[in-house]
Motif scaffolding. Structure first.
Motif, PDB file in Angstrom:
ATOM      1  N   ALA A  25       4.236  66.158  79.298  1.00 46.57           N
ATOM      2  CA  ALA A  25       3.183  67.688  79.448  1.00 46.57           C
ATOM      3  C   ALA A  25       2.782  67.724  77.515  1.00 46.57           C
ATOM      4  O   ALA A  25       3.891  67.357  77.212  1.00 46.57           O
ATOM      5  CB  ALA A  25       3.432  68.574  80.149  1.00 46.57           C
ATOM      6  N   ASP A  26       1.585  68.235  77.325  1.00 50.06           N
ATOM      7  CA  ASP A  26       1.640  68.856  75.993  1.00 50.06           C
ATOM      8  C   ASP A  26       1.182  70.006  75.809  1.00 50.06           C
ATOM      9  O   ASP A  26       1.579  70.532  77.050  1.00 50.06           O
ATOM     10  CB  ASP A  26       0.396  68.340  75.498  1.00 50.06           C
ATOM     11  CG  ASP A  26      -1.228  68.056  76.650  1.00 50.06           C
ATOM     12  OD1 ASP A  26      -1.388  68.756  77.297  1.00 50.06           O
ATOM     13  OD2 ASP A  26      -2.020  67.621  76.152  1.00 50.06           O
ATOM     14  N   THR A  27       1.118  70.943  74.629  1.00 46.87           N
ATOM     15  CA  THR A  27       0.721  72.088  75.084  1.00 46.87           C
ATOM     16  C   THR A  27       0.063  72.837  75.938  1.00 46.87           C
ATOM     17  O   THR A  27       0.684  73.439  77.187  1.00 46.87           O
ATOM     18  CB  THR A  27       0.924  72.627  74.199  1.00 46.87           C
ATOM     19  OG1 THR A  27       1.875  72.356  72.726  1.00 46.87           O
ATOM     20  CG2 THR A  27       0.754  73.743  73.749  1.00 46.87           C
ATOM     21  N   THR A  28      -1.177  71.938  76.741  1.00 47.21           N
ATOM     22  CA  THR A  28      -2.126  72.135  77.079  1.00 47.21           C
ATOM     23  C   THR A  28      -2.004  72.461  78.459  1.00 47.21           C
ATOM     24  O   THR A  28      -2.601  73.712  80.003  1.00 47.21           O
ATOM     25  CB  THR A  28      -3.967  71.208  77.010  1.00 47.21           C
ATOM     26  OG1 THR A  28      -4.044  72.056  76.084  1.00 47.21           O
ATOM     27  CG2 THR A  28      -4.662  72.214  78.205  1.00 47.21           C
ATOM     28  N   LEU A  29      -1.403  71.351  78.877  1.00 48.49           N
ATOM     29  CA  LEU A  29       0.066  71.353  80.169  1.00 48.49           C
ATOM     30  C   LEU A  29      -0.194  72.602  80.447  1.00 48.49           C
ATOM     31  O   LEU A  29      -0.076  73.368  82.055  1.00 48.49           O
ATOM     32  CB  LEU A  29       0.161  70.277  80.842  1.00 48.49           C
ATOM     33  CG  LEU A  29      -0.036  69.324  82.098  1.00 48.49           C
ATOM     34  CD1 LEU A  29      -0.502  69.970  83.003  1.00 48.49           C
ATOM     35  CD2 LEU A  29       0.730  68.485  82.819  1.00 48.49           C
ATOM     36  N   TRP A  30       1.223  72.606  80.163  1.00 43.92           N
ATOM     37  CA  TRP A  30       2.049  73.552  79.963  1.00 43.92           C
ATOM     38  C   TRP A  30       1.714  75.027  80.159  1.00 43.92           C
ATOM     39  O   TRP A  30       2.176  75.374  80.964  1.00 43.92           O
ATOM     40  CB  TRP A  30       3.049  74.239  78.724  1.00 43.92           C
ATOM     41  CG  TRP A  30       4.212  73.077  78.661  1.00 43.92           C
ATOM     42  CD1 TRP A  30       4.879  71.823  77.618  1.00 43.92           C
ATOM     43  CD2 TRP A  30       5.318  73.135  79.788  1.00 43.92           C
ATOM     44  NE1 TRP A  30       6.058  71.151  78.400  1.00 43.92           N
ATOM     45  CE2 TRP A  30       6.608  72.370  79.416  1.00 43.92           C
ATOM     46  CE3 TRP A  30       6.147  74.706  80.445  1.00 43.92           C
ATOM     47  CZ2 TRP A  30       7.804  71.813  79.785  1.00 43.92           C
ATOM     48  CZ3 TRP A  30       7.207  74.864  81.511  1.00 43.92           C
ATOM     49  CH2 TRP A  30       8.496  73.289  81.135  1.00 43.92           C
ATOM     50  N   ILE A  31       0.585  75.383  79.532  1.00 42.94           N
ATOM     51  CA  ILE A  31      -0.593  77.199  79.591  1.00 42.94           C
ATOM     52  C   ILE A  31      -1.184  76.654  81.294  1.00 42.94           C
ATOM     53  O   ILE A  31      -0.534  78.035  81.425  1.00 42.94           O
ATOM     54  CB  ILE A  31      -1.085  77.306  78.544  1.00 42.94           C
ATOM     55  CG1 ILE A  31      -0.821  76.889  76.664  1.00 42.94           C
ATOM     56  CG2 ILE A  31      -2.307  78.499  78.188  1.00 42.94           C
ATOM     57  CD1 ILE A  31      -1.334  77.134  75.991  1.00 42.94           C
ATOM     58  N   VAL A  32      -1.371  75.797  81.289  1.00 49.49           N
ATOM     59  CA  VAL A  32      -2.723  75.543  82.181  1.00 49.49           C
ATOM     60  C   VAL A  32      -1.758  76.029  83.481  1.00 49.49           C
ATOM     61  O   VAL A  32      -1.831  76.101  84.555  1.00 49.49           O
ATOM     62  CB  VAL A  32      -3.444  74.338  82.659  1.00 49.49           C
ATOM     63  CG1 VAL A  32      -3.727  74.423  83.693  1.00 49.49           C
ATOM     64  CG2 VAL A  32      -4.324  74.143  81.528  1.00 49.49           C
ATOM     65  N   ASP A  85      12.703  64.480  81.995  1.00 50.11           N
ATOM     66  CA  ASP A  85      11.377  65.671  81.568  1.00 50.11           C
ATOM     67  C   ASP A  85      11.234  67.598  82.473  1.00 50.11           C
ATOM     68  O   ASP A  85      11.307  67.572  82.878  1.00 50.11           O
ATOM     69  CB  ASP A  85      10.397  64.451  82.252  1.00 50.11           C
ATOM     70  CG  ASP A  85       8.917  65.686  81.328  1.00 50.11           C
ATOM     71  OD1 ASP A  85       9.084  66.517  81.566  1.00 50.11           O
ATOM     72  OD2 ASP A  85       7.864  64.813  81.479  1.00 50.11           O
ATOM     73  N   PRO A  86      11.634  67.848  81.306  1.00 52.33           N
ATOM     74  CA  PRO A  86      11.591  69.324  81.112  1.00 52.33           C
ATOM     75  C   PRO A  86       9.889  69.848  82.010  1.00 52.33           C
ATOM     76  O   PRO A  86      10.550  70.618  82.607  1.00 52.33           O
ATOM     77  CB  PRO A  86      11.969  70.349  80.072  1.00 52.33           C
ATOM     78  CG  PRO A  86      12.110  69.273  79.004  1.00 52.33           C
ATOM     79  CD  PRO A  86      11.284  67.743  79.175  1.00 52.33           C
ATOM     80  N   PHE A  87       9.313  69.237  82.148  1.00 48.36           N
ATOM     81  CA  PHE A  87       7.732  69.777  82.582  1.00 48.36           C
ATOM     82  C   PHE A  87       8.116  69.848  83.836  1.00 48.36           C
ATOM     83  O   PHE A  87       7.968  70.167  84.761  1.00 48.36           O
ATOM     84  CB  PHE A  87       6.628  69.300  82.148  1.00 48.36           C
ATOM     85  CG  PHE A  87       5.454  70.194  82.638  1.00 48.36           C
ATOM     86  CD1 PHE A  87       4.844  71.266  82.590  1.00 48.36           C
ATOM     87  CD2 PHE A  87       5.254  68.574  83.680  1.00 48.36           C
ATOM     88  CE1 PHE A  87       3.744  71.280  83.149  1.00 48.36           C
ATOM     89  CE2 PHE A  87       4.122  68.707  84.511  1.00 48.36           C
ATOM     90  CZ  PHE A  87       3.285  69.940  84.301  1.00 48.36           C
ATOM     91  N   THR A 138       8.959  70.724  89.273  1.00 43.49           N
ATOM     92  CA  THR A 138       9.916  71.159  91.068  1.00 43.49           C
ATOM     93  C   THR A 138      10.453  72.243  91.320  1.00 43.49           C
ATOM     94  O   THR A 138      10.551  72.611  92.732  1.00 43.49           O
ATOM     95  CB  THR A 138      10.675  69.961  90.351  1.00 43.49           C
ATOM     96  OG1 THR A 138      11.306  69.679  89.824  1.00 43.49           O
ATOM     97  CG2 THR A 138      10.207  68.326  90.036  1.00 43.49           C
ATOM     98  N   ASN A 139      11.112  72.514  90.395  1.00 45.34           N
ATOM     99  CA  ASN A 139      11.625  74.074  90.474  1.00 45.34           C
ATOM    100  C   ASN A 139      10.067  75.372  90.997  1.00 45.34           C
ATOM    101  O   ASN A 139      10.686  76.163  91.858  1.00 45.34           O
ATOM    102  CB  ASN A 139      11.959  74.645  89.679  1.00 45.34           C
ATOM    103  CG  ASN A 139      14.209  74.408  88.992  1.00 45.34           C
ATOM    104  OD1 ASN A 139      14.488  74.880  90.090  1.00 45.34           O
ATOM    105  ND2 ASN A 139      13.957  73.250  88.600  1.00 45.34           N
TER     106      ASN A 139
END
Length: 346
Positions: free
Chosen positions: A17-24, A239-241, A246-247
């Motif tokens: 994941a990039d920052t955008t996917l994290w934010i979304v 992968d942290p994302f 999953t959590n």
């Protein structure tokens, strides 16, 4: 590693994941939690139709997300997500059982139960983010973290198995919980519930309600489950994302799922045996992964094989639990006093 670094620099941590996917993703999570808060703004008992509807929605959501991962990042990311989700969902069902015991012990009114569950889910999410960040930092510091996580899971599995073998009915001793004792020592507690209010003013002094005690007790159990669940999912993916996703998906919908499963949870008498097997299996998987980094001839367990083992274990303990339930029910029924066909003929 700070939490800000963890969220702002995913490309440095081997994440898809990039920052955008994290934010979304985080924005979507916040939106869903806001909807949950809106739905529970007024105390009311949750009927089965409402609970089933939201449970189905929260089960379809991760399925759609998994297919998105398949289309965007390939089959490996999708399989890791689904495997981690199954692991976390099975652990969250055990979490629900403890929540059920706590709500019963505190005599939480049915109309307020969903708000306590929502508090518990939010607390669990916050704790998981912290533990995921710590886990990512540990993995970046060296492969020794895989050995540590593996040993933690094996020891946890042994503890869960020991409790399951006792065969005693689980219970929660409220008076033995340090967090509850601490609150009662320093803050007066009202004798009854006051709706959703956690703090009230009585005779000019602040006091907490039993709802606040129940919420604190739920938070305390969240810490224990976070210690178990985060290493477990790191045994599926690094992968942290994906660990976060999953959590998050496993915890979302627990409020509705609780009201669907509250009568079923007590019947899953073999669930802890299954969880012990799953935790031990993932612990061994992590140890083998660490050993493979030291000695390349040591085999590793593929993620797809892990998914198969986990599903097989969950299906097995569900079937054996239902079979034991039917057997006990049949044994407790009084014998039919009517004569059989053969004895009637004689």
């Amino acid at each position: 590693m700070s939490l800000g670094t963890f969220l702002s620099a995913p490309e440095q941590q081997g994440s898809i994941a990039d920052t955008t996917l994290w934010i979304v993703t985080v924005a979507g999570l916040v939106l869903l939690l806001a909807i949950d808060i809106f739905l529970t703004r007024r105390p009311h008992e949750v009927h089965m139709r409402e609970a089933v509807g939201w449970s189905v929605f929260y089960l379809l959501l991760p399925v759609a997300f998994g297919f998105y991962l398949w289309a965007a990042f390939g089959g490996t990311a999708s399989v890791e997500f689904f495997t981690g989700y199954v692991v976390e969902k099975s652990l969250s069902v055990d979490n629900l059982f403890v929540f059920m015991l706590l709500l019963t012990a505190f005599a939480v009114p049915a109309a307020l139960a969903q708000r306590v569950l929502l508090y518990g889910i939010v607390g669990a999410l916050v704790l998981r983010v912290i533990f995921i960040a710590l886990g990512a930092a540990a993995l970046r510091s060296g492969t020794w973290a895989f050995l540590l996580f593996g040993l933690v899971l094996v020891l946890t599995a042994a503890k869960v198995l020991k409790e399951a073998l006792k065969g005693d009915e689980q219970h929660v001793d409220i008076d033995s919980m340090r967090s509850v004792r601490l609150l009662r020592r320093f803050v007066p507690v009202t004798g009854d519930y006051r709706g959703f209010r956690l703090i009230v003013r009585e005779q000019g002094k602040l006091a907490i309600t039993p709802l606040a005690l129940a919420t604190v007790a739920v938070f305390a159990t969240d810490i224990v489950f976070a210690v178990d669940s985060v290493p477990a999912v790191y045994g599926v993916t690094e992968d942290p994302f994906l660990v976060f996703a999953t959590n998050a998906f496993a915890l979302l919908g627990l409020r509705a799922l609780y009201f669907v499963l509250q009568d079923v949870l007590a019947r899953l008498r073999h669930l802890n045996f299954g969880l012990a097997v799953i935790l031990a299996f993932i612990g061994v998987k992590l140890v083998l992964h660490w050993a493979h980094g030291v000695w390349t001839w040591v085999p590793e367990i593929p993620t797809l094989a892990s998914l198969g083992v986990i599903i097989a274990v969950l299906v097995t303990v569900t079937l054996t639990s239902l079979r034991a339930e039917r057997r006990d029910r049949a044994a407790s029924e009084p014998p039919d006093p009517r004569p059989t066909e053969r004895s009637a003929d004689h």
